[in-house]
Scaffold this motif. Structure first.
Motif, PDB file in Angstrom:
ATOM      1  N   ASN A  70       0.828  -1.208   0.000  1.00 33.94           N
ATOM      2  CA  ASN A  70       0.000   0.000   0.000  1.00 33.94           C
ATOM      3  C   ASN A  70       0.865   1.262   0.000  1.00 33.94           C
ATOM      4  N   ASN A  71       1.853   1.287   0.883  1.00 32.83           N
ATOM      5  CA  ASN A  71       2.754   2.443   0.961  1.00 32.83           C
ATOM      6  C   ASN A  71       3.556   2.620  -0.315  1.00 32.83           C
ATOM      7  N   LYS A  72       3.857   1.528  -0.983  1.00 37.78           N
ATOM      8  CA  LYS A  72       4.694   1.578  -2.183  1.00 37.78           C
ATOM      9  C   LYS A  72       4.062   2.456  -3.255  1.00 37.78           C
ATOM     10  N   LYS A  73       2.769   2.241  -3.509  1.00 38.96           N
ATOM     11  CA  LYS A  73       2.080   3.012  -4.552  1.00 38.96           C
ATOM     12  C   LYS A  73       1.970   4.482  -4.179  1.00 38.96           C
ATOM     13  N   VAL A  74       1.611   4.753  -2.912  1.00 38.84           N
ATOM     14  CA  VAL A  74       1.429   6.132  -2.457  1.00 38.84           C
ATOM     15  C   VAL A  74       2.742   6.898  -2.527  1.00 38.84           C
ATOM     16  N   CYS A  75       3.812   6.285  -2.026  1.00 39.69           N
ATOM     17  CA  CYS A  75       5.115   6.955  -2.001  1.00 39.69           C
ATOM     18  C   CYS A  75       5.642   7.218  -3.403  1.00 39.69           C
ATOM     19  N   PHE A  76       5.530   6.200  -4.277  1.00 35.63           N
ATOM     20  CA  PHE A  76       6.041   6.367  -5.644  1.00 35.63           C
ATOM     21  C   PHE A  76       5.330   7.523  -6.344  1.00 35.63           C
ATOM     22  N   LYS A  77       4.025   7.602  -6.152  1.00 36.83           N
ATOM     23  CA  LYS A  77       3.236   8.667  -6.774  1.00 36.83           C
ATOM     24  C   LYS A  77       3.663  10.035  -6.235  1.00 36.83           C
ATOM     25  N   MET A  78       3.848  10.138  -4.931  1.00 38.62           N
ATOM     26  CA  MET A  78       4.242  11.410  -4.332  1.00 38.62           C
ATOM     27  C   MET A  78       5.611  11.845  -4.821  1.00 38.62           C
ATOM     28  N   TYR A  79       6.548  10.919  -4.857  1.00 36.49           N
ATOM     29  CA  TYR A  79       7.909  11.258  -5.279  1.00 36.49           C
ATOM     30  C   TYR A  79       7.922  11.727  -6.737  1.00 36.49           C
ATOM     31  N   GLN A  80       7.157  11.037  -7.570  1.00 31.71           N
ATOM     32  CA  GLN A  80       7.075  11.412  -8.990  1.00 31.71           C
ATOM     33  C   GLN A  80       6.561  12.839  -9.155  1.00 31.71           C
ATOM     34  N   HIS A  81       5.474  13.123  -8.490  1.00 28.65           N
ATOM     35  CA  HIS A  81       4.833  14.442  -8.602  1.00 28.65           C
ATOM     36  C   HIS A  81       5.761  15.564  -8.125  1.00 28.65           C
ATOM     37  N   ILE A  82       6.393  15.357  -6.982  1.00 24.90           N
ATOM     38  CA  ILE A  82       7.231  16.417  -6.405  1.00 24.90           C
ATOM     39  C   ILE A  82       8.458  16.672  -7.269  1.00 24.90           C
ATOM     40  N   LEU A  83       9.102  15.599  -7.723  1.00 25.45           N
ATOM     41  CA  LEU A  83      10.293  15.766  -8.557  1.00 25.45           C
ATOM     42  C   LEU A  83       9.954  16.455  -9.879  1.00 25.45           C
TER      43      LEU A  83
END
Length: 723
Positions: free
Chosen positions: A479-492
Motif C-alpha cells: 500500500n505504501n509503495k504506490k502512495v510513495c512512488f506517486k508522491m515522489y514522482q509528482h514532487i520531482l
C-alpha cells in the motif's frame, strides 16, 4: 530658509572656534590651503611620503561639496541653528503668514518623504526638518506639533516594514536612522492629536461658510488666521493635507495586520488618500496667488505656493552619514512627489486586490504581474510581508501544503511523513526565498534568481536520492509503495518545472534590464527556446500525472465530460508555451540567417569573442546545468547553417501565430494570458511579413532591417525599410 542664508555669505553669523581638547589644539589651515592653491597645477595634490594609490582612492577632497562633509554646512549644531532663528515657533507672529508657512513645511516634508522612499538618506531628507529633531519645541503649536508627530510615526512604520522584509539590501541607506528621534513622547497618540486639530479646523471652515445669522452664533470660534476672505481657502488647504496624513497612516497600519485581514479596510483608506491628493492639487492655485510677499522663491519647487519652506537645513545632518561622504541630494519637486504617492497608492491597491487564493502558482504569477508596473521599494516590501508570514503563504497555508497542491498531489499527502524529510524542508525554504526574491527590483532579482538555480538543481538531486532510499523502505508494504512512488514522482516533476520557470524568468529580466545587445539576440533567443522546450515538457509531465489522478476519480463517477474538459485545459497550458517556443526559435533562426548572410554587421570587439559573450550571458545557467548538455558548441551547430531558404521550409512565426489564435478560447476568463497571446500574435505576424520581405529582396543592398520591442517587452519585432 537655511538654504537662503547659505546663498548669502554676509548674513551667516560668525562661528565659534572649535574648543581644544586635552591632547589637541585646533588651528585654522585656511591660509595654508589658500597659499597651496596658488602653486598647485591642475591634477596635482599635496600628500605625505607614505601616500599611495590605495589611500588616494579613499581620500577626501577638501572643499568638494560631494566629498567634504563640512564645506556645505551652515551651522555646526542644531542648537546653533535654533538660536539663529532657523526654526521659530510659532513660525510667524502674524497668524496668516504662520498658516502659510506651516502649509509650506507640510508640502516640503511630503517632497522629502518621497525622496527618502526613492533611496536617499533619511537624515538628509525628512529629518532635514529641524522641527522633527526637537519634538518638544512644537508643543505650543498644535497644528505643527500634530503633523510632526504623524510624520515621525509614518517614517517609523515604513522603516519597520522595509527592515522586516529585508528588501533594504537594494538601498542600504534607506533603513539607517543615524540615531535620529524616530519616536517622541506620545507618538502612539499621533492620530488622536491629528483628529483634534482636524476637528478644530473643520469647525472653523463651517463657521466661515455659515450665513451671517449663524456667524453671530459662532463668534466664539477663533479664526484660523486674520483675513476672513482667505479663511475658507486656508482651512481647505490644511484639511486635505491633514486628512491625507491620517488615511495614509491608517493604510499602513491596516496592511500590517496578519493574514491579510486589513486589506479591505486598507483599500478604503487608499481611496480616501487619492481623493485628498486631488484636493491638495486643487489648493495649489489658491496658495500661489496668496503666497506671503516676504518669502523667498523656492528654487526646488517643493511647495504648492512656490515659497521657500522655513525650518529646513539638509547640511545639518550631513555628518551623520559617516563613514561615507554625504550624497548630493536633489529633493523631488512638489508635483513629482504627488505623482510618486499616487503611484505608491495604486501599487498598494494592487496588492490589496490579491485574492489570497491558497495556490503557489497563483501567488508567483501575481508577483510577476505586479512587477510589470515597476513598483518602488515600499510597495514591494509590503507585498513580500503579505506573501510570506511565519513561514506560510499569506500567513495561512503551510508551504509544504502549497507545494503538494502545486505538484498535483491529493490532500492526504499533507499528512504523510515526507514533509519531515530534511530536503523537503530545504525545498520549502527555497520556495519562500523565491517569493522574497521576486519582490526585489529587477537587477537584484535577476542576480539572485541566477544564483539560486544551482540550489534548485542540487535540491532536486538530493530529493531524488533521498526518495529512492525511502521508496525502498516503503516498498516492503504494498500500500505504501504506490502512495510513495506517486508522491515522489509528482514532487520531482514539479521541482524540475519550477527550475525551468526560474531560468525563463532570468532570461526575460535581461531584456527588461537592457543587458543584451542586438548581437546577443541570436544566442539569447536560442537559449530561451531550449529552456522553454524543457519547461513545456516538465509542465506536460506534471499535468499529465495530475490528470491521471483526476481521471481515476472521475471514472468512478462515470463523468466522462469532465475528463475531456480537463484534457483540453492541460493542452491549452502547454500550447501557450508552445507558441512562445516557436516564436523564440523563429527569432533565433532569423538572427542567425541575417548573420550568416551578412545582413547584420558582426560584432568586432577587441575584448570579447562570441564564445566569451555566450559564457558571460549564461554562466549561471551553465553552472546549474539548465538545461543539461547545452553549450556554445550546441548553439553554433544549431545556427551555423541557418539561412532564408531554410526558414522558408518551416515558418516558425506562422506556427506561433496559429497556436496563439487557437488557444485563445481556452483563456477567455484569463485577461492577462489573453493579452499576452495577442502580443505574441502581433510579433509573430509582423516578423512573418518581415521575413518574407527579406527573402524576396535578399539581393537588394538598400534593404535595411532593424528590431524594436514595440509589441512585446521580450520578443523583438523586425522592421524592414529601404534606405
Amino acid at each position: 530658509m537655511a538654504e537662503d542664508r547659505a546663498s548669502e555669505p554676509p548674513s551667516i553669523p560668525p562661528r565659534a572656534s572649535i574648543p581644544s581638547g586635552d591632547n589637541s589644539v585646533w588651528a585654522d589651515v585656511s591660509p595654508l590651503l589658500h597659499a597651496a592653491c596658488q602653486d598647485l597645477q591642475e591634477g596635482e595634490l599635496i600628500h605625505g611620503d607614505n601616500f599611495n594609490l590605495f589611500a588616494a582612492m579613499s581620500a577626501l577632497e577638501i572643499m568638494d561639496p560631494k566629498m567634504d562633509s563640512g564645506i556645505a554646512c551652515t551651522y555646526y549644531s542644531l542648537d546653533e541653528a535654533i538660536e539663529n532663528g532657523v526654526a521659530p515657533v510659532p513660525v510667524s507672529a502674524d497668524k496668516t503668514t504662520d498658516v502659510q508657512c506651516v502649509i509650506d513645511i507640510m508640502d516640503h516634508l511630503l517632497a522629502c518623504e518621497a525622496t527618502w522612499h526613492k533611496g536617499h538618506s533619511l537624515a538628509q531628507t525628512v529629518y532635514s526638518c529641524l522641527y522633527l529633531l526637537r519634538p518638544e519645541r512644537t508643543l505650543s503649536h498644535a497644528l505643527l506639533h500634530s503633523y510632526c508627530k504623524v510624520i515621525r510615526a509614518t517614517c517609523k512604520a515604513i522603516l519597520s516594514v522595509v527592515s522586516e522584509a529585508r528588501t533594504h539590501e537594494e538601498e542600504d541607506l534607506f533603513t539607517m536612522s543615524y540615531g535620529l528621534p524616530l519616536s517622541g513622547d506620545g507618538d502612539e497618540k499621533c492620530l488622536s492629536l491629528l483628529n483634534a486639530v482636524e476637528e478644530t479646523i473643520s469647525r472653523q471652515l463651517r463657521s466661515c461658510k455659515a450665513s451671517s445669522s449663524k456667524r453671530r452664533v459662532s463668534e466664539d470660534i477663533e479664526q484660523l488666521q486674520n483675513n476672513p476672505d482667505l479663511e475658507e481657502g486656508y482651512c481647505k488647504a490644511l484639511l486635505c493635507r491633514l486628512r491625507f496624513r491620517k488615511h495614509f497612516y491608517h493604510l499602513l497600519m491596516s496592511m500590517k495586520r496578519p493574514q491579510g485581514r486589513g486589506l479591505e479596510m486598507a483599500r478604503k483608506h487608499i481611496a480616501s488618500c487619492i481623493s485628498e491628493i486631488d484636493y491638495i492639487k486643487k489648493s495649489s492655485d489658491f496658495l500661489r496667488v496668496n503666497a506671503h510677499e516676504m518669502s523667498k522663491q523656492n528654487l526646488e519647487n517643493t511647495t504648492a505656493s512656490g515659497c521657500q519652506p522655513i525650518g529646513f537645513d539638509a547640511s545639518l545632518n550631513s555628518r551623520l552619514s559617516a563613514p561615507t561622504p554625504p550624497r548630493s541630494i536633489k529633493i523631488l519637486c512638489w508635483e513629482k512627489a504627488l505623482e510618486y504617492f499616487m503611484k505608491l497608492l495604486q501599487d498598494l491597491d494592487a496588492i490589496c486586490s490579491c485574492t489570497l487564493a491558497p495556490s503557489l502558482e497563483a501567488a508567483l504569477l501575481f508577483v510577476v504581474k505586479f512587477q510589470k508596473s515597476k513598483p518602488d521599494l515600499v510597495a514591494r516590501a509590503h507585498l513580500q510581508l503579505l506573501l510570506v508570514q511565519d513561514g506560510k503563504l499569506y500567513g495561512r497555508d503551510p508551504i509544504f501544503s502549497m507545494i503538494t497542491r502545486a505538484a498535483g498531489l491529493p490532500e492526504v499527502a499533507e499528512m504523510h511523513d515526507i514533509q519531515k524529510n530534511e530536503f523537503m524542508v530545504q525545498l520549502g525554504q527555497l520556495v519562500i526565498n523565491l517569493l522574497k526574491i521576486l519582490c526585489t527590483n529587477a537587477a537584484w532579482q535577476r542576480r539572485k534568481l541566477g544564483k539560486m538555480l544551482q540550489d534548485w538543481r542540487v535540491t532536486y538531486v538530493q530529493l531524488e536520492m533521498s526518495f529512492k532510499g525511502e521508496f525502498e523502505e516503503a516498498s516492503k508494504t504494498s500500500n505504501n509503495k504506490k502512495v510513495c512512488f506517486k508522491m515522489y514522482q509528482h514532487i520531482l516533476a514539479w521541482v524540475e518545472e519550477q527550475t525551468y520557470w526560474i531560468a525563463f524568468r532570468f532570461l526575460n529580466l535581461g531584456f527588461e534590464l537592457e543587458l543584451y545587445s542586438v548581437h546577443d539576440y541570436c544566442m539569447v533567443y536560442w537559449y530561451t527556446y531550449v529552456v522553454l522546450i524543457k519547461l513545456a515538457e516538465k509542465k506536460h509531465l506534471r499535468m499529465s500525472m495530475s490528470s491521471d489522478s483526476a481521471k481515476k476519480k472521475t471514472k468512478k463517477k462515470r463523468d466522462s465530460f469532465k475528463d475531456g474538459e480537463m484534457d483540453y485545459q492541460i493542452s491549452a497550458a502547454v500550447l501557450f508555451l508552445q507558441s512562445q517556443i516557436y516564436l523564440s526559435e523563429g527569432l533565433s533562426m532569423m538572427f542567425a540567417a541575417l548573420r550568416n548572410e551578412h545582413r547584420i554587421v558582426p560584432l568586432q570587439s577587441p575584448f570579447n569573442t562570441e564564445h566569451e559573450i555566450f559564457v558571460q550571458q549564461f554562466e549561471l545557467l551553465q553552472k546549474a546545468c539548465v538545461p543539461d548538455h547545452v553549450s556554445y558548441a550546441t548553439f553554433k551547430e544549431s545556427t551555423i547553417h541557418a539561412n532564408f531558404a531554410t526558414l522558408a521550409i518551416c515558418d516558425y512565426f506562422k506556427e506561433a501565430q496559429r497556436i496563439a489564435k487557437e488557444v485563445k478560447s481556452s483563456f477567455a476568463n484569463d485577461p492577462d494570458t489573453m493579452a499576452e497571446l495577442r502580443r505574441i500574435e502581433q510579433v509573430a505576424e509582423r516578423n512573418s511579413i518581415a521575413l518574407n520581405v527579406c527573402r524576396a529582396g535578399a539581393l537588394d543592398p538598400k534593404l535595411k532591417i532593424s528590431f524594436a520591442f514595440c509589441h512585446h517587452p521580450f520578443y523583438a519585432t523586425a522592421i524592414v525599410k529601404r534606405s
